[in-house]
Scaffold this motif. Sequence first.
Motif, mmCIF file in Angstrom:
data_model
loop_
_atom_site.group_PDB
_atom_site.id
_atom_site.type_symbol
_atom_site.label_atom_id
_atom_site.label_comp_id
_atom_site.label_asym_id
_atom_site.label_seq_id
_atom_site.Cartn_x
_atom_site.Cartn_y
_atom_site.Cartn_z
ATOM 1 N N PRO A 1 108.767 20.004 150.892
ATOM 2 C CA PRO A 1 108.839 21.372 151.399
ATOM 3 C C PRO A 1 108.884 22.448 150.320
ATOM 4 N N ASP A 2 109.317 22.105 149.101
ATOM 5 C CA ASP A 2 109.548 23.177 148.117
ATOM 6 C C ASP A 2 108.826 22.978 146.785
ATOM 7 N N ALA A 3 107.860 22.057 146.717
ATOM 8 C CA ALA A 3 107.239 21.816 145.405
ATOM 9 C C ALA A 3 105.811 21.286 145.548
ATOM 10 N N ASP A 4 104.984 21.619 144.553
ATOM 11 C CA ASP A 4 103.685 20.965 144.393
ATOM 12 C C ASP A 4 103.931 19.611 143.739
ATOM 13 N N GLU A 5 102.982 18.705 143.909
ATOM 14 C CA GLU A 5 103.097 17.364 143.302
ATOM 15 C C GLU A 5 101.896 17.120 142.400
ATOM 16 N N TRP A 6 102.162 16.686 141.172
ATOM 17 C CA TRP A 6 101.118 16.401 140.184
ATOM 18 C C TRP A 6 101.217 14.932 139.827
ATOM 19 N N GLN A 7 100.091 14.236 139.851
ATOM 20 C CA GLN A 7 100.115 12.778 139.669
ATOM 21 C C GLN A 7 99.230 12.363 138.494
ATOM 22 N N TYR A 8 99.747 11.504 137.639
ATOM 23 C CA TYR A 8 98.954 10.886 136.575
ATOM 24 C C TYR A 8 98.974 9.383 136.833
ATOM 25 N N VAL A 9 97.793 8.830 137.025
ATOM 26 C CA VAL A 9 97.696 7.439 137.438
ATOM 27 C C VAL A 9 97.656 6.546 136.197
ATOM 28 N N MET A 10 98.633 5.641 136.084
ATOM 29 C CA MET A 10 98.745 4.781 134.902
ATOM 30 C C MET A 10 98.086 3.423 135.122
ATOM 31 N N SER A 11 97.544 3.158 136.345
ATOM 32 C CA SER A 11 96.867 1.888 136.664
ATOM 33 C C SER A 11 95.685 2.198 137.581
ATOM 34 N N ASP A 12 94.803 1.231 137.724
ATOM 35 C CA ASP A 12 93.619 1.451 138.564
ATOM 36 C C ASP A 12 93.925 1.334 140.053
ATOM 37 N N ASP A 13 92.957 1.823 140.850
ATOM 38 C CA ASP A 13 92.897 1.572 142.300
ATOM 39 C C ASP A 13 94.081 2.097 143.101
ATOM 40 N N ILE A 14 94.297 3.399 142.947
ATOM 41 C CA ILE A 14 95.314 4.078 143.759
ATOM 42 C C ILE A 14 94.588 4.941 144.790
ATOM 43 N N SER A 15 94.954 4.774 146.049
ATOM 44 C CA SER A 15 94.311 5.548 147.108
ATOM 45 C C SER A 15 95.282 6.621 147.601
ATOM 46 N N ILE A 16 94.817 7.871 147.525
ATOM 47 C CA ILE A 16 95.644 8.996 147.970
ATOM 48 C C ILE A 16 95.039 9.534 149.255
ATOM 49 N N ALA A 17 95.844 9.689 150.289
ATOM 50 C CA ALA A 17 95.375 10.291 151.538
ATOM 51 C C ALA A 17 96.095 11.622 151.703
ATOM 52 N N LEU A 18 95.314 12.676 151.992
ATOM 53 C CA LEU A 18 95.851 14.035 152.041
ATOM 54 C C LEU A 18 95.587 14.636 153.417
ATOM 55 N N PHE A 19 96.634 15.213 154.011
ATOM 56 C CA PHE A 19 96.495 15.922 155.285
ATOM 57 C C PHE A 19 96.700 17.410 155.026
ATOM 58 N N GLY A 20 95.662 18.209 155.346
ATOM 59 C CA GLY A 20 95.707 19.634 155.014
ATOM 60 C C GLY A 20 95.781 20.552 156.216
ATOM 61 N N ALA A 21 96.256 20.056 157.375
ATOM 62 C CA ALA A 21 96.349 20.835 158.627
ATOM 63 C C ALA A 21 94.958 21.185 159.161
ATOM 64 N N ASN A 22 94.906 21.669 160.376
ATOM 65 C CA ASN A 22 93.638 22.049 161.024
ATOM 66 C C ASN A 22 92.589 20.946 160.971
ATOM 67 N N GLY A 23 93.037 19.701 161.139
ATOM 68 C CA GLY A 23 92.092 18.581 161.197
ATOM 69 C C GLY A 23 91.568 18.140 159.848
ATOM 70 N N ARG A 24 92.073 18.736 158.770
ATOM 71 C CA ARG A 24 91.554 18.353 157.440
ATOM 72 C C ARG A 24 92.297 17.115 156.931
ATOM 73 N N PHE A 25 91.545 16.074 156.613
ATOM 74 C CA PHE A 25 92.131 14.839 156.088
ATOM 75 C C PHE A 25 91.152 14.263 155.074
ATOM 76 N N ALA A 26 91.654 13.860 153.920
ATOM 77 C CA ALA A 26 90.783 13.296 152.884
ATOM 78 C C ALA A 26 91.448 12.094 152.243
ATOM 79 N N VAL A 27 90.649 11.091 151.897
ATOM 80 C CA VAL A 27 91.155 9.907 151.195
ATOM 81 C C VAL A 27 90.334 9.756 149.916
ATOM 82 N N GLU A 28 91.004 9.579 148.789
ATOM 83 C CA GLU A 28 90.287 9.410 147.520
ATOM 84 C C GLU A 28 90.935 8.329 146.680
#
Length: 333
Positions: A228-255
Amino acid sequence: MDKSKGREDGGSFGKKATVKQLPVSTGIAGISMKLEPGVARELHWHATAAEWAYVIEGRCRTTVLNPAGKSETNGFEPGDVCYFPRGYWHSIQCLGDQPSHFILIFDNGYFSEFGTFSITDWIGHAPKDLLSKSLGLPATAFDTFPKSEVYFVHGDSPPETPAMPHQGHLETPPKTHHYKLLDQGPTSSFAGGREWLVSQAEFPISKTITGVVLELGPNGMRGFHWHPDADEWQYVMSDDISIALFGANGRFAVETLNKGDVGYIPQGYGHSIENVGDEVARILIAFNSGEYLAIDVSEWIAGNPNYLLAAHFIQKLDVIEKFPKRDVFIAPN
Ligand code: MN
Ligand code: MN
């Protein structure tokens, strides 16, 4: 980030992810930095951001001075964290005969452009008569000083025992800049993974950044949640991490993110992190708040009465009763 060109000097480099490279990341920026033995990131400060660092490999040493004139020198090993408040000058040197690789994180995506002030840049551009008056050396002594910012300083490897600062004392400020994160043991442990967390509560000087090392086993998943109160920044130290993001109004992305990649989750956006590889994976995560807050969907559901959930999802109560009765956090739990 690690595949970008960045700034290179022999085997030393600094590779950035700021709003320039990753436009969504207005709240947090990062640098992947490697220093060869004998190399230091020169004395400097950031006018617009505090800096948090996590050491991945090798050893390094920092020097820092607070506005009360107290200096601190610390040695860092893999798994250690440091924090420099906004405007405090600092330096980082490689320690020992192996290179040091660390990730620097800033609580401002725009920290870099015109926000980093270096000692050689200042001395190199100031009129010599002013330098002489201010620093006591004859004006001609500055003739052979560097004319512009050095950034990577080359010298001998520093002595194992830190040398005294010029002013003759080496006091540890009441709020130390050094925290041994991985030495603390995990903050939470599940069948699917573990987490090490350091917020202002554990590391008082770190008022604006919370850091996490998240370890996921194969198929392990940090479940749907948001901050609720912060942005999140990620540095991936290993391969094959799947991030799924929900952005409201039907927006959903997986990378999928791989080793050396950076991800960014704006404040309040729903997300999950899953290890889709065969190996145990680690992700370094930073939040631009000293207080750590997260709300999990499993917890949200467990916090509501069954009849209300049944009405939302148009399900019979026996389906709703199968939902977890508490926060899952990392699946499997
Ligand atoms: Mn810095
Ligand atoms: Mn998160």
